[in-house]
Structure formats: structure tokens, C-alpha cells
Design a protein around this motif. Structure first.
Motif, PDB file in Angstrom:
ATOM      1  N   PHE A 162       0.870  -1.172   0.000  1.00 28.62           N
ATOM      2  CA  PHE A 162       0.000   0.000   0.000  1.00 28.62           C
ATOM      3  C   PHE A 162       0.911   1.227   0.000  1.00 28.62           C
ATOM      4  O   PHE A 162       1.549   1.533   1.011  1.00 28.62           O
ATOM      5  N   TYR A 163       0.994   1.917  -1.125  1.00 22.78           N
ATOM      6  CA  TYR A 163       1.962   3.000  -1.269  1.00 22.78           C
ATOM      7  C   TYR A 163       1.357   4.149  -2.056  1.00 22.78           C
ATOM      8  O   TYR A 163       0.393   3.985  -2.805  1.00 22.78           O
ATOM      9  N   GLU A 164       1.965   5.321  -1.891  1.00 24.71           N
ATOM     10  CA  GLU A 164       1.537   6.503  -2.623  1.00 24.71           C
ATOM     11  C   GLU A 164       2.251   6.624  -3.962  1.00 24.71           C
ATOM     12  O   GLU A 164       1.653   6.948  -4.974  1.00 24.71           O
ATOM     13  N   GLU A 165       3.557   6.357  -3.961  1.00 19.61           N
ATOM     14  CA  GLU A 165       4.364   6.572  -5.170  1.00 19.61           C
ATOM     15  C   GLU A 165       5.083   5.312  -5.632  1.00 19.61           C
ATOM     16  O   GLU A 165       5.058   4.979  -6.808  1.00 19.61           O
ATOM     17  N   SER A 166       5.742   4.615  -4.717  1.00 16.25           N
ATOM     18  CA  SER A 166       6.543   3.456  -5.104  1.00 16.25           C
ATOM     19  C   SER A 166       6.468   2.389  -4.018  1.00 16.25           C
ATOM     20  O   SER A 166       6.440   2.705  -2.815  1.00 16.25           O
ATOM     21  N   MET A 167       6.443   1.119  -4.437  1.00 16.94           N
ATOM     22  CA  MET A 167       6.427   0.041  -3.464  1.00 16.94           C
ATOM     23  C   MET A 167       7.771  -0.119  -2.752  1.00 16.94           C
ATOM     24  O   MET A 167       7.878  -0.882  -1.806  1.00 16.94           O
ATOM     25  N   SER A 168       8.801   0.601  -3.204  1.00 17.29           N
ATOM     26  CA  SER A 168      10.082   0.560  -2.509  1.00 17.29           C
ATOM     27  C   SER A 168      10.049   1.405  -1.230  1.00 17.29           C
ATOM     28  O   SER A 168      11.000   1.370  -0.444  1.00 17.29           O
ATOM     29  N   GLU A 169       8.952   2.148  -0.997  1.00 14.50           N
ATOM     30  CA  GLU A 169       8.776   2.892   0.249  1.00 14.50           C
ATOM     31  C   GLU A 169       7.286   2.906   0.593  1.00 14.50           C
ATOM     32  O   GLU A 169       6.623   3.927   0.524  1.00 14.50           O
ATOM     33  N   PRO A 170       6.744   1.750   0.990  1.00 13.52           N
ATOM     34  CA  PRO A 170       5.307   1.659   1.230  1.00 13.52           C
ATOM     35  C   PRO A 170       4.904   2.234   2.591  1.00 13.52           C
ATOM     36  O   PRO A 170       5.715   2.321   3.507  1.00 13.52           O
ATOM     37  N   THR A 171       3.640   2.606   2.687  1.00 15.21           N
ATOM     38  CA  THR A 171       3.090   3.049   3.972  1.00 15.21           C
ATOM     39  C   THR A 171       2.695   1.851   4.812  1.00 15.21           C
ATOM     40  O   THR A 171       2.931   1.827   6.028  1.00 15.21           O
ATOM     41  N   PHE A 172       2.097   0.841   4.162  1.00 17.60           N
ATOM     42  CA  PHE A 172       1.722  -0.413   4.818  1.00 17.60           C
ATOM     43  C   PHE A 172       2.061  -1.557   3.868  1.00 17.60           C
ATOM     44  O   PHE A 172       2.192  -1.366   2.657  1.00 17.60           O
ATOM     45  N   ALA A 173       2.175  -2.755   4.425  1.00 17.17           N
ATOM     46  CA  ALA A 173       2.415  -3.945   3.596  1.00 17.17           C
ATOM     47  C   ALA A 173       1.797  -5.153   4.284  1.00 17.17           C
ATOM     48  O   ALA A 173       1.753  -5.235   5.526  1.00 17.17           O
ATOM     49  N   LEU A 174       1.322  -6.083   3.469  1.00 14.49           N
ATOM     50  CA  LEU A 174       0.708  -7.314   3.988  1.00 14.49           C
ATOM     51  C   LEU A 174       1.313  -8.503   3.276  1.00 14.49           C
ATOM     52  O   LEU A 174       1.470  -8.492   2.052  1.00 14.49           O
ATOM     53  N   GLN A 175       1.635  -9.521   4.033  1.00 12.29           N
ATOM     54  CA  GLN A 175       2.171 -10.772   3.481  1.00 12.29           C
ATOM     55  C   GLN A 175       1.276 -11.923   3.899  1.00 12.29           C
ATOM     56  O   GLN A 175       0.918 -12.051   5.071  1.00 12.29           O
ATOM     57  N   TYR A 176       0.899 -12.776   2.935  1.00 14.24           N
ATOM     58  CA  TYR A 176       0.108 -13.965   3.268  1.00 14.24           C
ATOM     59  C   TYR A 176       0.724 -15.180   2.594  1.00 14.24           C
ATOM     60  O   TYR A 176       1.281 -15.097   1.500  1.00 14.24           O
ATOM     61  N   TYR A 177       0.648 -16.322   3.269  1.00 11.88           N
ATOM     62  CA  TYR A 177       1.270 -17.529   2.742  1.00 11.88           C
ATOM     63  C   TYR A 177       0.637 -18.755   3.394  1.00 11.88           C
ATOM     64  O   TYR A 177       0.168 -18.694   4.538  1.00 11.88           O
ATOM     65  N   PRO A 178       0.591 -19.870   2.677  1.00 16.91           N
ATOM     66  CA  PRO A 178       0.016 -21.098   3.261  1.00 16.91           C
ATOM     67  C   PRO A 178       0.956 -21.692   4.297  1.00 16.91           C
ATOM     68  O   PRO A 178       2.178 -21.610   4.180  1.00 16.91           O
ATOM     69  N   SER A 179       0.373 -22.296   5.321  1.00 13.95           N
ATOM     70  CA  SER A 179       1.171 -22.913   6.378  1.00 13.95           C
ATOM     71  C   SER A 179       0.389 -24.090   6.970  1.00 13.95           C
ATOM     72  O   SER A 179      -0.731 -24.395   6.525  1.00 13.95           O
ATOM     73  N   VAL A 180       0.988 -24.726   7.949  1.00 11.12           N
ATOM     74  CA  VAL A 180       0.373 -25.877   8.608  1.00 11.12           C
ATOM     75  C   VAL A 180       0.488 -25.695  10.116  1.00 11.12           C
ATOM     76  O   VAL A 180       1.553 -25.330  10.626  1.00 11.12           O
ATOM     77  N   VAL A 181      -0.600 -25.950  10.823  1.00  8.55           N
ATOM     78  CA  VAL A 181      -0.616 -25.906  12.281  1.00  8.55           C
ATOM     79  C   VAL A 181      -0.801 -27.325  12.790  1.00  8.55           C
ATOM     80  O   VAL A 181      -1.658 -28.061  12.302  1.00  8.55           O
ATOM     81  N   ILE A 182       0.019 -27.710  13.768  1.00  9.84           N
ATOM     82  CA  ILE A 182      -0.047 -29.055  14.351  1.00  9.84           C
ATOM     83  C   ILE A 182      -0.518 -28.915  15.798  1.00  9.84           C
ATOM     84  O   ILE A 182       0.104 -28.218  16.604  1.00  9.84           O
ATOM     85  N   ASP A 183      -1.610 -29.573  16.133  1.00 11.63           N
ATOM     86  CA  ASP A 183      -2.139 -29.477  17.497  1.00 11.63           C
ATOM     87  C   ASP A 183      -1.434 -30.440  18.431  1.00 11.63           C
ATOM     88  O   ASP A 183      -0.494 -31.150  18.035  1.00 11.63           O
ATOM     89  N   ALA A 184      -1.872 -30.476  19.687  1.00 13.00           N
ATOM     90  CA  ALA A 184      -1.209 -31.295  20.713  1.00 13.00           C
ATOM     91  C   ALA A 184      -1.273 -32.782  20.376  1.00 13.00           C
ATOM     92  O   ALA A 184      -0.409 -33.568  20.825  1.00 13.00           O
ATOM     93  N   GLN A 185      -2.269 -33.207  19.625  1.00  6.78           N
ATOM     94  CA  GLN A 185      -2.401 -34.626  19.261  1.00  6.78           C
ATOM     95  C   GLN A 185      -1.635 -34.977  17.985  1.00  6.78           C
ATOM     96  O   GLN A 185      -1.651 -36.127  17.540  1.00  6.78           O
ATOM     97  N   GLY A 186      -0.950 -33.985  17.391  1.00 11.34           N
ATOM     98  CA  GLY A 186      -0.171 -34.241  16.183  1.00 11.34           C
ATOM     99  C   GLY A 186      -0.965 -34.131  14.905  1.00 11.34           C
ATOM    100  O   GLY A 186      -0.462 -34.467  13.827  1.00 11.34           O
ATOM    101  N   ASN A 187      -2.201 -33.643  14.984  1.00 13.68           N
ATOM    102  CA  ASN A 187      -3.027 -33.477  13.794  1.00 13.68           C
ATOM    103  C   ASN A 187      -2.631 -32.210  13.049  1.00 13.68           C
ATOM    104  O   ASN A 187      -2.411 -31.153  13.656  1.00 13.68           O
ATOM    105  N   LYS A 188      -2.555 -32.295  11.722  1.00 12.55           N
ATOM    106  CA  LYS A 188      -2.174 -31.162  10.895  1.00 12.55           C
ATOM    107  C   LYS A 188      -3.412 -30.477  10.333  1.00 12.55           C
ATOM    108  O   LYS A 188      -4.385 -31.133   9.965  1.00 12.55           O
TER     109      LYS A 188
END
Length: 491
Positions: free
Chosen positions: A181-207
Motif C-alpha cells: 500500500f503505497y503513494e508513489e513506489s512500493m520501494s517505500e510503502p506506507t503499509f504492507a501485507l504478506q500472506y502464505y500457506p502454512s500448517v498448524v499441528i495441534d497437541a495430538q499431532g493433527n495437521k
């Protein structure tokens, strides 16, 4: 690929800047942001897949035989339908690698002018340690390659602990999951968001598959995770930097990769090569013609086994029916496609005979002019991103007492093209310039001199040790001047 450039689509996120300034980040808006970013995400993934020669990313590798080549009767299937070669020519990857080898083959030099301001020596030492600790040449090359593939790349600056000591590090982030989220260039943004897939493993080992989200402003980083009821905030930290720590490195104004303008030409080249190869291979499946000679299926099988056939009669003839392949037309077509690809991608074929031998520096510059123009644009964009990077770094180092926040203006970035050097030609030119220009200017023209100031210092040392400024041999022995030579003889 979308008709609009990535730049135009990324600029649609600009109205969110005012929203975040007034309301900060809300969990219920994250799904909307990711949905609006999907077209950019998908295009960047496709470009990356093409570079990696993935079957999902290269059209020729997914080509199926023409259904019109098959008849209803399976025994009447056309011969050329049996051959469907799929040859991929990774020309886009070659263009990327050529540019990065030329542009970043020599590592970027990071120089702090500590000789002029002694107080900056601590910063100079920290920059050198930072360069080594982060293996910066490798990260810069990887970021440059990713920038040329996708049109932009992403980098994160962050604090971490090393040997019980706070240090600053950098990491390259996959660009397809970054929203700036930038006014002029993404090399100096006001805000930025990153999203990516991941895996969570609970206490029982379930993914469980989840989507991790990190939102950055100029003071905090907010961590979200997808759940059954949407995205939920589970952590917030102070990142300790004066600005958004996640920023982009642009390739050009349009945020276009190296191959985006020539993808159709590459696909045409692949099809022509594949079809030509299929034609050559299909000659092995040529139809056998029998004139005035009848043979049953058993005789034909025996012919294939023995390779011999007896014939009687004046007009009896046997031969194979093959296609006439116009190899000259195919070769000319491929040559034209290849020339157009190099022209429109502004790339250079260094394997060309024109680069053979010890050509002059001027001739080399003319032959690489188009590539140099593209590299200059990339250099300006990368220099802008590096300046913002060191603005973040100096804001963090200032909190550790190493420098002042504004000292990022004292860091200089040196880019040097990776080309064969004609040292003899350069040395002859600099000899002719001696006395006509300053020594600093004369030394700066030598491609193998990285630091002109350091070279001048070494030349001064050499002058004192070996040259005209050699000190007298009796210098510093003032006590010996008071000794009477006669007393020496008597002793």
C-alpha cells in the motif's frame, strides 16, 4: 495473464491507506484484500512456473494431439497423430539469467565514507558485518532474479538475536503473497501485507492447513491466522524500525518481468521446434506403398522381421510415402523469431560469433547497449529500494547506539557490470590521460579499480616506499649527527 499491468492492479490498493490510518487493520477485511490480490498472485506464480519449466507453467508441455487427426475407426488413425513432441525452449529463463549475470554478476558494493567523517567508522564496520552476516551478495542476486521474473520482488528487515546480541537482518520474501500500500513506489510503502500457506499441528499431532497473514505498519507487525470463523489476530509486536519493514524492489515502472512482452514469441518458437521434431520422427512411421503387389498382413510382418522382399514383374515397385519437409523455411522462421525475441526483450546472445575474440570496449558497449539500457532502469529502481532499506537499518542501528537515523544518506551503493575486460586497452587509455585529468577521474575509468579513494591511498604509500617520495635513509637518526667521526674511529 491479465491485460492490465501489475502496477495498475497494485495501485488499486491505494485507497486502503486512509482506511488503515483511521481504523488500523481489521481481521474482517483480510479476506477481501487477498481476494482482490488474486489476479496478481496468479500471474506472478505463472511467470515463476515458466522460469522453473514447470509443466503447469509452460503451454507447450500441456499440448495434446489434435483430435482431428483421429478417425472414428481406430485402424484409420493418421500417422502424424502418433507423434506429439513437446519441446520447451527456456528462452525466458535465459534472458533473466543473462541480465542478472550482467547486472549483478559483480556484487553491489556498500561504502560508507568514514574517511571523511571519522564518527561514521562504527557505521562502516557495522555495514561490513551486516553484509557478511546476511550473505548480502547472494540475497541481492536472488532478489534481482525474482524482480526480473515477476516484475518486482519483496524484502523484509527485522531484528533478531545472535549470540545474545540484537542484530538486524534481511530476508527475501516471495512476491506473489505480498500486497503493498503505497503513494508513489512500493520501494517505500506506507503499509504492507504478506500472506502464505502454512500448517498448524495441534497437541495430538493433527495437521491443519491454514493461511498466515502478517500486516506491517511503521511501528507494529500484526499476526493473523485463518480459522473456522475467518482470520483471527493472535499476536502483535513492535518491530523497532521507523517505517514499514516489508518493501518491494521494482523492475521497471510497469512492474513487468523480462519475458512478459515476448511470451507469444516464445510459445511460437516452442510450437515450431516441436512440430519440426515431430515431422522428423514421423518419418519412421511412414506409409509403405506397394505397386502392382499384394501382400497380406502376415507377409508385411515377415517383411519387417527379415528386411528383405522378393518381387517379380516389370512394373512392380515398393517404397515409403514420406512428407517433404521445407527445412529452409523452418530455419528462417526460427531465426526471425529468435531475433525478435532478443530485440523486444532487450537481451544479448553472448554465444554469438560477434562476441568472439578480444573486441574493443567501445564495440562491446554498442553490442550490449539495449541490455545496458534495461540494466540502468533496474539499477535506479534497486538503488531506490536499497536507500529505503538502509533508512530502516539506520533507524534500528540508531537505537543500538551505532549511528544516527539520518546516516543512511552516507551509504553509497556501487554497481559494476559483469563483462570481459580489455585491460590492455584500458591501460593505454589511462596512460594517455595522465596529466590531462585528475588522478581520481583517471583511476575511476579502470574497471578493475573498485574503490578510487583506497587506490589513491595505496599509490601514496607506494610513492613513499618505492617512488619519488622515498624518505632519506638517515631520517629519524638525529642523535647520530652529534657523534664525532674521530671518536668512532678511536673506538
Amino acid at each position: 495473464m491479465q491485460n492490465e499491468t501489475i502496477r495498475k492492479r497494485m495501485q488499486r490498493f491505494r485507497p486502503y491507506i486512509k482506511y488503515f490510518q483511521e481504523h488500523s487493520i481489521k481481521s474482517d477485511i483480510i479476506a477481501q484484500l487477498i481476494s482482490e490480490h488474486k489476479s496478481i498472485h496468479d500471474d506472478v506464480v505463472k511467470l515463476q512456473q515458466r522460469y522453473e519449466t514447470s509443466k503447469d507453467g509452460v503451454p507447450i508441455l500441456k499440448r495434446t494431439p489434435n483430435p482431428m487427426h483421429f478417425m472414428e475407426n481406430e485402424r484409420m488413425r493418421r500417422v502424424d497423430a502418433l507423434v506429439n513432441n513437446k519441446l520447451n525452449n527456456a528462452i525466458d529463463a535465459d534472458f533473466v539469467d543473462t541480465k542478472i549475470g550482467y547486472f549483478l554478476g559483480n556484487p553491489i558494493s556498500y561504502v560508507v565514507e568514514a574517511r571523511k567523517e571519522p564518527r561514521l567508522q562504527l557505521l562502516a564496520d557495522e555495514v561490513e558485518a551486516f553484509r557478511t552476516r546476511n550473505n548480502v551478495p547472494d540475497k541481492d542476486t536472488t532478489a534481482g532474479k525474482q524482480t526480473d521474473i515477476a516484475g518486482y520482488s519483496a524484502r523484509l528487515v527485522y531484528f533478531t538475536t545472535e549470540n545474545d546480541k540484537l542484530v538486524l537482518k534481511i530476508a527475501n520474501i516471495e512476491p506473489q503473497g505480498c500486497i503493498f500500500f503505497y503513494e508513489e513506489s512500493m520501494s517505500e510503502p506506507t503499509f504492507a501485507l504478506q500472506y502464505y500457506p502454512s500448517v498448524v499441528i495441534d497437541a495430538q499431532g493433527n495437521k491443519q492447513s491454514v493461511t498466515e497473514v502478517e500486516f506491517h505498519d511503521n511501528t507494529h507487525t500484526y499476526f493473523f491466522r485463518s480459522g473456522t470463523s475467518g482470520y483471527e489476530l493472535y499476536d502483535t509486536i513492535l518491530h523497532g524500525l521507523d517505517g514499514c519493514p516489508l518493501f518491494g524492489i521494482e523492475n521497471n515502472d510497469e512492474l513487468q518481468g523480462a519475458a512478459i512482452r515476448i511470451l507469444n514469441l516464445i510459445d511460437a518458437y516452442d510450437r515450431t521446434m516441436s512440430d519440426a521434431n515431430s515431422e522428423i520422427e514421423s518419418t519412421r512411421l511412414a506409409i509403405l506403398l506397394l505397386r502392382n503387389l499384394g501382400m497380406d498382413e502376415e507377409d508385411i510382418q515377415e517383411l519387417h522381421k527379415s528386411g528383405a522382399l522378393e518381387m517379380w514383374g516389370d512394373n512392380t515397385d515398393i517404397k515409403y510415402l514420406t512428407k517433404d519437409v521445407n527445412d529452409t523455411m523452418i530455419e528462417n522462421h526460427l531465426n526471425r523469431l529468435e531475433a525478435n525475441m532478443h530485440k523486444f526483450a532487450k537481451s544479448v546472445d553472448f554465444s554469438d560469433e560477434a562476441f568472439a575474440g578480444n573486441i574493443s570496449g567501445v564495440a562491446m558497449k554498442f553490442k550490449t547497449m539495449a541490455l545496458e539500457h534495461k540494466a540502468i532502469i533496474a539499477e535506479h529502481k534497486m538503488r531506490s529500494a536499497l536507500q529505503y532499506q538502509f533508512k530502516l537499518l539506520c533507524s534500528g542501528w540508531a537505537k543500538l547506539g551505532i549511528c544516527e537515523p539520518e546516516d543512511y544518506l552516507k551509504v553509497w551503493f556501487g554497481f559494476k557490470r559483469n563483462l570481459p575486460v580489455n585491460v590492455l586497452e584500458e591501460s593505454q587509455a589511462t596512460v594517455n590521460l595522465k596529466g590531462n585529468v585528475s588522478e581520481r577521474t583517471r583511476l575511476s575509468l579502470l574497471s578493475f579499480v573498485d574503490d578510487v579513494d583506497a587506490e589513491l591511498e595505496e599509490m601514496q604509500k607506494d610513492a613513499k616506499l618505492y617512488g619519488n617520495e622515498l624518505e632519506p635513509l638517515d631520517a629519524g637518526n638525529d642523535e647520530d649527527e652529534d657523534i664525532d667521526p674521530e671518536e668512532v674511529d678511536e673506538t
